[in-house]
Design a protein around this motif. Structure first.
Motif, PDB file in Angstrom:
ATOM      1  N   PRO A 318      45.940 -11.912 131.743  1.00 32.54           N
ATOM      2  CA  PRO A 318      45.488 -10.778 130.930  1.00 32.54           C
ATOM      3  C   PRO A 318      44.444  -9.922 131.652  1.00 32.54           C
ATOM      4  CG  PRO A 318      45.383 -12.828 129.670  1.00 32.54           C
ATOM      5  CD  PRO A 318      45.782 -13.198 131.065  1.00 32.54           C
ATOM      6  N   GLY A 319      43.723 -10.543 132.599  1.00 38.98           N
ATOM      7  CA  GLY A 319      42.697  -9.804 133.324  1.00 38.98           C
ATOM      8  C   GLY A 319      43.223  -8.564 134.029  1.00 38.98           C
ATOM      9  N   ILE A 320      44.556  -8.498 134.208  1.00 41.83           N
ATOM     10  CA  ILE A 320      45.163  -7.351 134.874  1.00 41.83           C
ATOM     11  C   ILE A 320      44.802  -6.049 134.161  1.00 41.83           C
ATOM     12  CG2 ILE A 320      47.360  -7.449 133.586  1.00 41.83           C
ATOM     13  CD1 ILE A 320      47.328  -6.788 137.259  1.00 41.83           C
ATOM     14  N   VAL A 321      44.632  -6.151 132.876  1.00 39.89           N
ATOM     15  CA  VAL A 321      44.308  -4.962 132.085  1.00 39.89           C
ATOM     16  C   VAL A 321      42.974  -4.404 132.547  1.00 39.89           C
ATOM     17  CG1 VAL A 321      43.786  -4.112 129.764  1.00 39.89           C
ATOM     18  CG2 VAL A 321      45.571  -5.836 130.094  1.00 39.89           C
ATOM     19  N   ASN A 322      42.046  -5.314 132.703  1.00 39.45           N
ATOM     20  CA  ASN A 322      40.715  -4.921 133.128  1.00 39.45           C
ATOM     21  C   ASN A 322      40.745  -4.283 134.515  1.00 39.45           C
ATOM     22  OD1 ASN A 322      37.968  -4.787 132.590  1.00 39.45           O
ATOM     23  ND2 ASN A 322      37.587  -6.565 133.888  1.00 39.45           N
ATOM     24  N   GLU A 323      41.454  -4.946 135.421  1.00 40.91           N
ATOM     25  CA  GLU A 323      41.539  -4.426 136.784  1.00 40.91           C
ATOM     26  C   GLU A 323      42.147  -3.029 136.817  1.00 40.91           C
ATOM     27  OE1 GLU A 323      43.794  -7.037 139.391  1.00 40.91           O
ATOM     28  OE2 GLU A 323      42.644  -8.675 138.457  1.00 40.91           O
ATOM     29  N   GLY A 326      40.263  -0.022 135.945  1.00 38.48           N
ATOM     30  CA  GLY A 326      39.157   0.320 136.823  1.00 38.48           C
ATOM     31  C   GLY A 326      37.930  -0.523 136.525  1.00 38.48           C
ATOM     32  N   GLY A 327      38.139  -1.672 135.841  1.00 41.52           N
ATOM     33  CA  GLY A 327      37.050  -2.587 135.590  1.00 41.52           C
ATOM     34  C   GLY A 327      36.038  -2.083 134.570  1.00 41.52           C
ATOM     35  N   ARG A 328      36.421  -1.068 133.788  1.00 38.46           N
ATOM     36  CA  ARG A 328      35.467  -0.552 132.821  1.00 38.46           C
ATOM     37  C   ARG A 328      35.425  -1.425 131.568  1.00 38.46           C
ATOM     38  NH1 ARG A 328      37.644   3.822 131.108  1.00 38.46           N
ATOM     39  NH2 ARG A 328      39.490   3.338 132.303  1.00 38.46           N
TER      40      ARG A 328
END
Ligand code: SF4
Ligand code: SF4
Ligand code: SF4
Ligand code: SF4
Ligand code: SF4
Lengths: 328, 349
Positions: A318-323, A326-328
């Motif tokens: 799921p972290g792909i969303v964050n990456e 742009g990590g916002r």
């Protein structure tokens, strides 16, 4: 067209089917309506021409509750919707007799009318030209300018489910490329924008939305008995946009609900009275699914497990969303 | 009557919007809808029919009625201010103008709808004749004259001129306030010549209307005395089948007048009570504490057309609450529409 009528009559006469679901001639040459034909003589009003854009597969949910088998005419792209409905147990395949009809594209009446073609009686496609029979004689325009958006980027001419084919051949190729090609081109354009520009794009489009629900009601993937937007306990009730945020909410929620099940049949953008390019929202999901889980086409079959309702150890985190954000 | 150059329209609009709000058909994201105009913004008077009608100017799709808040155990209610700013709607076609009369009957009769009444009081309508009526237009059936659209000021665009003719007190007042710009942009034309040009244009429009495919519908069966016969007709069964139960036809319609009242619960920020258009095609239409009196789509579909063609005329002296604008004809995703209903139930097909 005559062939379709003849075959429908035969199937009604020998009792294979109890009714026919097709398109009926309208008042104007450009507005055929989806219709049931119960008797052979009713079929005199049957029509199949480039104005028959309506995908009839969703009507089979209702038809399935009637006695007997329903004969339905489906264009290639319509068959994906039907498969998906069968997969989701909304339509009974055994109560459906499918005739796959050949298709060279369906047109948007508004585009033809706006091109100044008036008094339309009938139309046919010849190569890359749309020939229109009008009260004022034969008119023509480039097919590409008249086509519905979905047909400009047609998925292909293959019927993925059918009992018989008329005017089409099994495993027929052509499709993407033959017409325009890359259905993700516009999505890529939007992806390349800055978040602010993208927001402005959607705000401009969605602020036209009149919340008529035509996109939802026509959608074969939206078949919930009671939609979350129809409940009066929920603040986002169906009827109005309280503010500019809310209209996005309706569309974003709907896009999530159909993600992984949307076959890209193009009905939502076909019916939108405000010409909102709704297909772009759904295609963004399709594109991402393809990227993260491998190519997947909803409705291509009735057995495979859909990426979003399946689990494998290869699934993206799921972290792909964050990456990607742009990590916002 | 004034005659000004269409090239001078932006100047005229700027003059109007100096002292009041101006609603114009605006082209945004490829569609034309009425919106509040600000100077410099392009407008679109060529599109015959806006997607949504001009109804929003008087009866917006959603509007707040009041806000309330509970703080330290005390409840405060903040009523919404009524419209108190004069505004002009420019470019309404004859059908949309007539539709305002249909709405007036409902909202201005007792109990008066104060929100609507305030807007009607402050609004001035400048109509525009239909130079090129379309094949979906069937206003003629309802005694509407697209060549003489009425309202407070009537206008015609003929070639590169706009002809401006005030009809009511409000129209005179608006004309008076615009005198300077009307006169400065005026093209000197003898009165009879202007009258003659307009008369010719009117004749041409009426000739087109006469030839439109839907101009001669038979409405004779749609009378209050046939209410039950029409209500019980077996034809509804066939007519409603393709209907998707969306709200397109009701939301693009200039005469549909139903609304719902809802609360937007903003938590600590209080509650907004607002009203928004409702559609008889929606499943919770007229939902009440006891339940719903129309439980199937066929009943809801029938309601829309019975209301337009039978119930409303029964209540208002035979006036139909369809003005034949044809928006539902061109926008219904299932190609159903009131014309098909009129033909089928009226015995034409
Ligand atoms: S998308 Fe393709 S198959 Fe579907 S209607 Fe258009 S041309 Fe025909
Ligand atoms: S069809 Fe268009 S206008 Fe209607 S709800 Fe959907 S996006 Fe909004
Ligand atoms: S008549 Fe057409 S526009 Fe109206 S609710 Fe039915 S499908 Fe929608
Ligand atoms: S019912 Fe249809 S044609 Fe009649 S006023 Fe409403 S939108 Fe226009
Ligand atoms: S229905 Fe009549 S008044 Fe309305 S736009 Fe058409 S011609 Fe004009």
């Amino acid at each position: 067209m005559q062939e379709l009528i003849t075959r429908a009559k035969e199937l009604l006469a020998d009792g294979t089917v109890s009714r026919v679901l097709g398109w009926k001639k309208g008042d104007m040459g450009w507005d055929p309506e989806p219709a049931y034909f119960d008797k052979e003589e009713d079929l005199k009003d049957f029509v199949y021409n480039p104005f028959c854009g309506a995908n009839l597969s969703k009507y089979l949910i209702a038809a399935g509750k009637l006695e007997g088998t329903t004969l339905v005419f489906l264009k290639p792209c319509d068959t994906y919707s039907l498969n998906e409905l069968v997969k989701e147990h909304r339509v009974k395949r055994e109560k459906t007799y499918i005739i796959g009809v050949g298709c060279h594209g369906t047109v948007k009446a508004e585009k033809v009318l706006n091109a100044g073609i008036k008094g339309i009686e009938d139309a046919a496609i010849e190569g890359d030209t749309l020939k229109v029979k009008t009260l004022y004689g034969e008119k023509e325009m480039p097919l590409m300018d008249a086509l519905l958006e979905r047909c400009q980027v047609c998925k292909g001419k293959t019927h993925v489910v059918f009992d018989e084919l008329i005017g089409a051949e099994e495993g027929e190729e052509a499709g993407p490329g033959e017409l325009a090609g890359n259905r993700f081109a516009k999505v890529e354009e939007l992806e390349a924008l800055s978040p602010k520009e993208r927001f402005a794009f959607w705000q401009r489009e969605l602020s036209k939305c009149i919340r008529c629900n035509a996109c939802r009601n026509v959608c074969p993937a939206c078949s919930c008995l009671k939609c979350v937007f129809d409940g009066n306990q929920f603040d986002s009730s169906q009827k109005a946009n309280a503010d500019t945020f809310e209209e996005q909410m309706f569309h974003i929620i709907r896009a999530y609900h159909v993600a992984g099940r949307c076959t890209d049949c193009g009905e939502c953008s076909r019916v939108c009275p405000e010409g909102i390019p709704l297909q772009l929202l759904n295609r963004k999901f399709i594109k991402d699914i393809n990227t993260f889980y491998g190519e997947y086409q909803a409705g291509a079959d009735t057995e495979s497990r859909a990426p979003l309702t399946d689990f494998t150890f290869e699934d993206v985190e799921p972290g792909i969303v964050n990456e990607r954000g742009g990590g916002r | 009557m004034y005659r000004i150059e269409t090239a001078g329209l932006a100047e005229l609009f700027a003059a109007i919007s100096e002292t009041q709000d101006l609603f114009l058909p605006l082209r945004k994201a490829d569609q034309t809808n009425y919106g509040l105009w600000s100077e410099g913004e392009p407008f679109d008077l060529d599109t015959l029919k806006t997607v949504k009608s001009a109804k929003d100017c008087f009866f917006p799709q959603s509007e707040v009625l009041y806000r309330c808040k509970s703080e330290d155990g005390k409840l405060s209610i903040d009523p919404q201010k009524l419209c108190d700013r004069a505004f002009v709607v420019f470019g309404m076609r004859a059908c949309d103008v007539k539709a305002v009369e249909v709405l007036d009957n409902v909202f201005l009769s007792e109990p008066v709808d104060t929100f609507y009444a305030a807007r009607r009081e402050h609004g001035t309508i400048v109509s525009l004749a239909c130079h090129e009526p379309e094949e979906t237009c069937f206003c003629a059936n309802f005694g509407i004259d697209a060549a003489a659209p009425g309202a407070d000021v009537e206008t015609w665009i003929i070639e590169d001129s706009l002809y401006w003719k005030p009809l009511t007190e409000k129209g005179e007042a608006l004309t008076e306030s615009l005198k300077a710009v009307l006169e400065s942009t005026e093209k000197e034309t003898p009165a009879e010549e202007a009258e003659k040009t307009v008369a010719e244009e009117q004749e041409a429009i009426r000739k087109i209307i006469e030839k439109l495919p839907l101009s001669h519908l038979d409405l004779s069966r749609f009378k209050p005395e046939h209410t039950m016969e029409l209500f019980d007709s077996p034809l509804w069964e066939e007519l409603y089948k393709p209907c998707l139960a969306c709200g397109t036809c009701t939301f693009v319609c200039p005469t549909c007048q139903c609304y719902d009242i809802r609360d937007f619960d903003g938590g600590k920020n209080g509650v907004q009570r607002y009203r928004c258009w409702d559609s008889c095609m929606y499943s919770d239409f007229t939902m009440m504490a006891h339940g719903n009196m129309r439980t199937s789509q066929i009943q809801r579909f029938r309601q829309r057309f019975m209301h337009k063609l039978v119930y409303y005329p029964a209540n208002y002296d035979g006036l139909y609450s369809c003005v034949g604008c044809g928006r539902c004809v061109s926008k219904c995703p299932a190609s159903l529409n009131i014309v098909k209903v009129i033909k089928k139930l009226g015995g034409e097909v």
